[in-house]
Design a protein around this motif. Structure first.
Motif, mmCIF file in Angstrom:
data_model
loop_
_atom_site.group_PDB
_atom_site.id
_atom_site.type_symbol
_atom_site.label_atom_id
_atom_site.label_comp_id
_atom_site.label_asym_id
_atom_site.label_seq_id
_atom_site.Cartn_x
_atom_site.Cartn_y
_atom_site.Cartn_z
ATOM 1 N N GLU A 1 1.279 25.261 -42.984
ATOM 2 C CA GLU A 1 2.383 24.819 -44.153
ATOM 3 C C GLU A 1 2.987 22.648 -43.467
ATOM 4 O OE1 GLU A 1 4.819 26.103 -46.576
ATOM 5 O OE2 GLU A 1 3.146 27.701 -45.861
ATOM 6 N N VAL A 2 2.303 23.125 -42.125
ATOM 7 C CA VAL A 2 2.330 21.291 -42.152
ATOM 8 C C VAL A 2 0.992 20.757 -42.211
ATOM 9 C CG1 VAL A 2 2.251 19.953 -39.641
ATOM 10 C CG2 VAL A 2 3.516 21.829 -39.704
ATOM 11 N N LYS A 3 0.018 21.362 -42.483
ATOM 12 C CA LYS A 3 -0.893 20.912 -43.101
ATOM 13 C C LYS A 3 -1.495 20.392 -44.452
ATOM 14 C CE LYS A 3 -5.454 22.749 -40.819
ATOM 15 N NZ LYS A 3 -5.907 24.181 -40.752
ATOM 16 N N LYS A 4 -0.224 21.426 -45.448
ATOM 17 C CA LYS A 4 0.033 21.293 -46.045
ATOM 18 C C LYS A 4 0.934 19.395 -47.091
ATOM 19 C CE LYS A 4 0.611 25.933 -48.083
ATOM 20 N NZ LYS A 4 1.840 26.748 -48.972
ATOM 21 N N LEU A 5 1.203 19.444 -45.846
ATOM 22 C CA LEU A 5 2.121 18.674 -46.498
ATOM 23 C C LEU A 5 1.146 17.109 -46.146
ATOM 24 C CD1 LEU A 5 4.848 19.083 -43.618
ATOM 25 C CD2 LEU A 5 4.981 19.128 -46.468
ATOM 26 N N GLY A 6 -0.385 17.259 -45.782
ATOM 27 C CA GLY A 6 -0.803 15.828 -45.800
ATOM 28 C C GLY A 6 -1.025 15.853 -44.938
ATOM 29 N N VAL A 7 -1.270 16.878 -43.105
ATOM 30 C CA VAL A 7 -1.387 15.717 -42.114
ATOM 31 C C VAL A 7 -2.826 16.449 -41.503
ATOM 32 C CG1 VAL A 7 -0.427 16.754 -39.119
ATOM 33 C CG2 VAL A 7 1.303 16.443 -41.127
ATOM 34 N N LYS A 8 -3.444 15.547 -41.178
ATOM 35 C CA LYS A 8 -4.471 16.351 -40.718
ATOM 36 C C LYS A 8 -4.676 16.177 -39.249
ATOM 37 C CE LYS A 8 -8.420 13.434 -41.967
ATOM 38 N NZ LYS A 8 -8.586 12.153 -41.797
ATOM 39 N N PHE A 9 -5.697 17.461 -39.113
ATOM 40 C CA PHE A 9 -5.629 17.911 -37.575
ATOM 41 C C PHE A 9 -7.102 17.448 -37.264
ATOM 42 C CE2 PHE A 9 -2.004 19.878 -39.044
ATOM 43 C CZ PHE A 9 -1.097 20.109 -38.051
ATOM 44 N N GLU A 10 -7.380 17.185 -35.782
ATOM 45 C CA GLU A 10 -8.087 16.791 -35.266
ATOM 46 C C GLU A 10 -8.618 17.760 -33.577
ATOM 47 O OE1 GLU A 10 -11.038 13.758 -35.319
ATOM 48 O OE2 GLU A 10 -10.046 12.893 -35.822
ATOM 49 N N THR A 11 -9.338 18.649 -33.439
ATOM 50 C CA THR A 11 -9.900 19.228 -32.465
ATOM 51 C C THR A 11 -10.833 18.605 -31.333
ATOM 52 O OG1 THR A 11 -11.375 21.037 -33.328
ATOM 53 C CG2 THR A 11 -8.909 21.704 -33.431
ATOM 54 N N ASP A 12 -10.772 18.956 -30.209
ATOM 55 C CA ASP A 12 -11.876 18.287 -29.013
ATOM 56 C C ASP A 12 -11.636 16.656 -29.159
ATOM 57 O OD1 ASP A 12 -12.562 20.894 -29.494
ATOM 58 O OD2 ASP A 12 -14.583 20.646 -29.995
ATOM 59 N N VAL A 13 -10.125 16.326 -29.012
ATOM 60 C CA VAL A 13 -9.620 15.115 -29.149
ATOM 61 C C VAL A 13 -9.394 14.994 -27.828
ATOM 62 C CG1 VAL A 13 -9.219 12.510 -29.414
ATOM 63 C CG2 VAL A 13 -10.640 14.402 -31.199
ATOM 64 N N ILE A 14 -9.541 14.773 -26.186
ATOM 65 C CA ILE A 14 -8.110 14.439 -25.270
ATOM 66 C C ILE A 14 -8.113 12.860 -25.288
ATOM 67 C CG2 ILE A 14 -8.353 14.371 -22.265
ATOM 68 C CD1 ILE A 14 -11.440 16.291 -24.147
ATOM 69 N N ILE A 15 -6.997 13.244 -25.411
ATOM 70 C CA ILE A 15 -6.009 11.755 -25.527
ATOM 71 C C ILE A 15 -6.021 11.228 -24.248
ATOM 72 C CG2 ILE A 15 -4.236 10.252 -25.971
ATOM 73 C CD1 ILE A 15 -6.331 11.075 -28.427
ATOM 74 N N GLY A 16 -6.688 10.435 -24.001
ATOM 75 C CA GLY A 16 -6.264 9.277 -22.107
ATOM 76 C C GLY A 16 -7.907 9.655 -21.764
ATOM 77 N N ARG A 17 -8.613 10.090 -22.358
ATOM 78 C CA ARG A 17 -10.412 10.321 -22.371
ATOM 79 C C ARG A 17 -11.148 9.860 -22.998
ATOM 80 N NH1 ARG A 17 -9.902 9.233 -17.472
ATOM 81 N NH2 ARG A 17 -9.894 11.169 -15.649
ATOM 82 N N THR A 18 -11.320 10.927 -24.585
ATOM 83 C CA THR A 18 -11.241 10.372 -25.667
ATOM 84 C C THR A 18 -11.811 8.988 -26.706
ATOM 85 O OG1 THR A 18 -12.317 13.149 -25.781
ATOM 86 C CG2 THR A 18 -12.955 11.580 -27.162
ATOM 87 N N MET A 19 -10.248 9.061 -26.531
ATOM 88 C CA MET A 19 -9.730 8.052 -26.867
ATOM 89 C C MET A 19 -8.686 7.727 -26.321
ATOM 90 S SD MET A 19 -9.825 7.592 -30.880
ATOM 91 C CE MET A 19 -8.896 9.310 -31.412
ATOM 92 N N THR A 20 -7.950 6.263 -25.612
ATOM 93 C CA THR A 20 -6.606 5.982 -25.108
ATOM 94 C C THR A 20 -5.664 5.688 -25.859
ATOM 95 O OG1 THR A 20 -7.120 3.623 -24.612
ATOM 96 C CG2 THR A 20 -7.854 5.235 -23.064
ATOM 97 N N ILE A 21 -4.787 6.046 -25.916
ATOM 98 C CA ILE A 21 -3.757 5.428 -26.508
ATOM 99 C C ILE A 21 -2.940 3.931 -26.862
ATOM 100 C CG2 ILE A 21 -1.077 5.211 -26.812
ATOM 101 C CD1 ILE A 21 -0.255 7.403 -25.392
#
Lengths: 287, 464
Positions: free
Chosen positions: B200-220
């Motif tokens: 239902e959240v995806k239907k609103l256009g929200v994009k999800f990405e798995t395997d991304v560790i914020i703090g490691r893969t990318m930082t804030i």
């Protein structure tokens, strides 16, 4: 999904793969690892990063087929995808944060065992790039099991030890270490050792009387790899730490290796059972 | 008189049968049952249930729609305040929230608000394809969300409805956070409910990405400075499992509830035919702790074929778990050893768990929190033989994000510091859920995500 862009057989049952993972490549530093899952039914397993190329957006992993999960990874070919490739995880090697002045005055001895040679490579390469030349001992049972020799020679002073003497020094890496330190009188500020748990244990016992700071990289069992599960607990200096968030590199003189080896075998019986079941299944439903 | 009807009982799987499978325990109401139960609501002028709900759902209002057979109308009312009714209807501690303050509960049984919410939520999921997705005017602003658990999902959904382009980054390979790795299938079905709510959240256009560790893969820092996001919401969850610090805790066979549940739920170890990840329960499992996670772990162990025991240092009245979970656990044959505290874990010569040494406790004087603190009875040591010990003692914060984000303050307990609406010490960074409060409930996390969505909207608008 993460595409395999290159694959190379390094030795019997040891394969190198370059994986397209741009973000991981950009963030990776020596000492870190990734969590890999080959397909939707697979385990999450930690693998230490063997190299990374920011421009090509690739990360290199080296895998030895020891169980069902590593066999699955190694059976994939160029063009196939890994379901998951998450990282870089863990703390980078301490030297990447050291002031260059101080770093350049330090002497490093790297000791690599078997497939552990792969994660040593990015460390030696990084130090070479920053003007620090290191001695590197690479050990294996026999000549055919040696990996990353040519790569390592480009970035460090390589010494080879094989148990059967088919290449280089005949004997264990610890004997060659003694030769260099006690025999030739070489001095090192730090020894970094990556390899089988039992080898790291004996390297630490060797450097202890020399008072030589020794860093090891532990390959504990993990599930998530981000601190959530605690499967990778290790006793360091009497304190329980998590390999994934506090490590994977620790002061080797403080690590309880016997406990760490025992904990690594936690699911051995079940894996064997599982494999038996699978083979059984093959006989039933095959052909 | 409407309130003379007894509370409509909910159908459940037979305890003996369900203790051997992972199917959902509670079948929920069918339409007839739901509509009948709805008639019990007195539609109070000053509804105490609304005040007791952490997100103040207009409870009498949605129930009133139900009495008229208008289920879609009921769903619309709930959606004003909650993004995840199918989930909260299943896992909220209603007895201490809405149902706990229902007027009917004073003399009899409260309205089954949770079961009604679940009915409406499930009905909506089944009929959501008939609802046309609202056309949302994009406002050109981007928000990054860290974590796809209840806080992140709620925040993402609200922001997307306001026109933001929202990207959610998940560290694990599957979406849902604790809804996926923590809460078991028999309490919260993954495909039928969790995946469906996320859809239902995806239907609103929200994009999800798995395997991304914020703090490691990318930082804030990089999300704000290099990736062009206007704000970041951190809903990264609870963190590192706690252990007791007693002897024998690193023996083979001692594990955290997080590890045990993650192996079974996220990695599918309950179904070894189709999944590679192993799990070990042995013949007898002791779970230490008395919260919902402890109940989830002990009931999971039972379903995997082990004899399963709860060891808790206070009394039954003090169990922090939901009453329904304790009740279900007992029905399924879980043994409860109350006023019992482990002192050390015993191992075999080759380092495997063989038992747990405990002492009996008695309740002393009430402490500062008003709870009577347990005191050890001298000389009461005894051993429970077991093969596995699972520690369900809560979590301590994961330092990964705080340590890699410039100017983000943490509090004494190591949680991210955030105000009422989720604003942190770092401009443009908002936070909510367990990452801020420490381990709490799904509904509180969802509420925090929604408050932060509003605050992020105000922040971005003011920045222009």
């Amino acid at each position: 999904m993460f595409k395999i862009v290159e694959k190379r057989k390094l030795a019997e049952n040891i394969y190198e793969m370059k994986i397209a993972a741009e973000r991981v490549a950009r963030a990776a530093l020596p000492g870190q690892f990734v969590i890999v899952r080959s397909d939707e039914s697979s385990e999450r397993i930690p693998l230490t990063i063997a190299d990374y190329d920011v421009e090509a957006g690739t990360v290199t992993i080296v895998t030895q087929t020891i169980g069902h999960s590593t066999k699955k990874i190694c059976s994939l070919e160029v063009g196939d995808c890994l379901a998951d490739f998450a990282g870089p995880l863990g703390r980078p090697s301490e030297f990447v944060h050291m002031p260059l002045e101080e770093l350049r005055s330090r002497k490093y001895l790297f000791v690599a065992g078997g497939v552990g040679t792969a994660p040593v490579y990015p460390q030696v390469k990084w130090l070479h790039k920053h003007g620090v030349e290191c001695d590197v001992i690479i050990g294996a049972k026999t000549k055919d099991m040696l990996i990353y020799i040519d790569e390592m020679r480009k970035v460090g002073n390589v010494h080879i030890a094989t148990d059967d003497g088919t290449e280089g020094f005949k004997g264990m890496v610890t004997a060659l270490m003694k030769e260099l330190v006690e025999g030739e009188g070489r001095k090192y500020d730090e020894c970094v050792c990556i390899g089988p748990m039992i080898m790291m244990k004996f390297v630490c016992l060797t450097t202890l009387p020399w008072n030589m700071q020794t860093t090891v990289s532990l390959n504990a069992l993990m599930v998530d790899g981000t601190g959530m599960c605690g499967a990778c607990r290790v006793s360091v200096g009497g304190k329980t730490l998590f390999t994934c968030v506090d490590g994977p590199e620790f002061d080797g003189h403080k690590v309880d290796f016997d406990e760490a080896m025992r904990r690594q075998a936690m699911y051995k019986n079940q894996e064997r059972l599982d494999n038996d079941n699978r083979e059984h299944k093959c006989k039933c439903y095959g052909e | 008189m409407a309130n003379k009807i007894p509370r409509v009982a909910v159908r459940e799987q037979d305890p003996k049968v369900r203790a051997t499978n992972f199917e959902e325990v509670c079948y929920g109401y069918n339409q007839e049952e739901a509509l009948l139960e709805a008639t019990r609501c007195l539609n109070c002028k000053n509804p105490r249930c609304v005040a007791a709900c952490p997100v103040n759902i207009h409870i009498p209002d949605f129930i009133h729609h139900l009495t008229e057979g208008d289920i879609r109308g009921a769903a619309d009312v709930i959606h004003l305040d909650s993004s995840l009714p199918s989930i909260c209807g299943r896992v909220c501690p209603q007895e201490s929230q809405c149902e706990g303050s229902c007027v009917l509960g004073i003399k009899g049984e409260p309205v089954a608000i949770g079961k009604l919410e679940r009915f409406v939520g499930d009905w909506y999921l089944e009929h959501s394809n008939e609802v046309e997705a609202p056309t949302i005017e994009p406002n050109g602003k981007r928000v990054a969300i860290v974590g796809s658990g209840p806080a992140g999902l709620a925040c993402a959904s609200d922001l997307a409805k306001m026109g933001y382009k929202v990207d959610v980054f998940e560290a694990l390979h599957r979406l849902g956070g604790v809804l996926s790795y923590g809460i078991p299938e028999f309490r919260l079905p993954k495909d039928r409910v969790v995946a469906h709510e996320i859809n239902e959240v995806k239907k609103l256009g929200v994009k999800f990405e798995t395997d991304v560790i914020i703090g490691r893969t990318m930082t804030i820092d990089s999300l704000l400075d290099n990736e062009g996001y206007d704000a970041v919401f951190v809903g990264s969850g609870a963190g590192l499992p706690r252990f007791m610090g007693i002897e024998g805790e690193n023996l083979n066979g001692v594990l955290s509830a997080n590890e045990f549940l993650t192996r079974v739920n996220l990695m599918g170890a309950w179904d070894p035919k189709h999944n590679d990840t192993p799990v070990y329960v042995g013949r007898k499992v002791v779970v230490v702790g008395g919260g919902n996670v402890a109940m989830d772990a002990v009931r999971t162990a039972k379903r995997l074929g082990a004899e399963a025991v709860i060891v808790y240092r206070r009394g039954e009245a003090e169990l922090p778990a939901r009453k329904e979970e304790v009740h279900h656990a007992k029905e399924e044959g879980i043994e409860f050893r109350m006023l019992t505290n482990p002192t050390h874990i015993l191992g075999t010569d080759d380092g495997w768990v063989k038992g747990i040494n405990c002492v009996e406790m008695e309740l002393g004087e009430p402490d500062a929190s008003g709870r009577r603190s347990p005191v050890e009875k001298a000389g009461s040591d005894f051993i429970i033989d077991c093969d596995v010990v699972i520690m369900a003692l809560g979590t301590s914060p994961n330092p990964l994000i705080a340590s890699t984000t410039g100017g983000l303050n943490i509090n004494r307990r190591g949680c991210i510091e955030a105000d009422e609406v989720g604003a942190t010490s770092r401009e443009g960074v908002f936070a909510g859920g367990d990452a801020v409060t420490g381990a709490a409930t799904v509904i509180l996390a969802m509420g925090a995500g929604r408050k932060a969505a509003k605050a992020i909207d105000e922040y971005i608008k003011a920045k222009k």
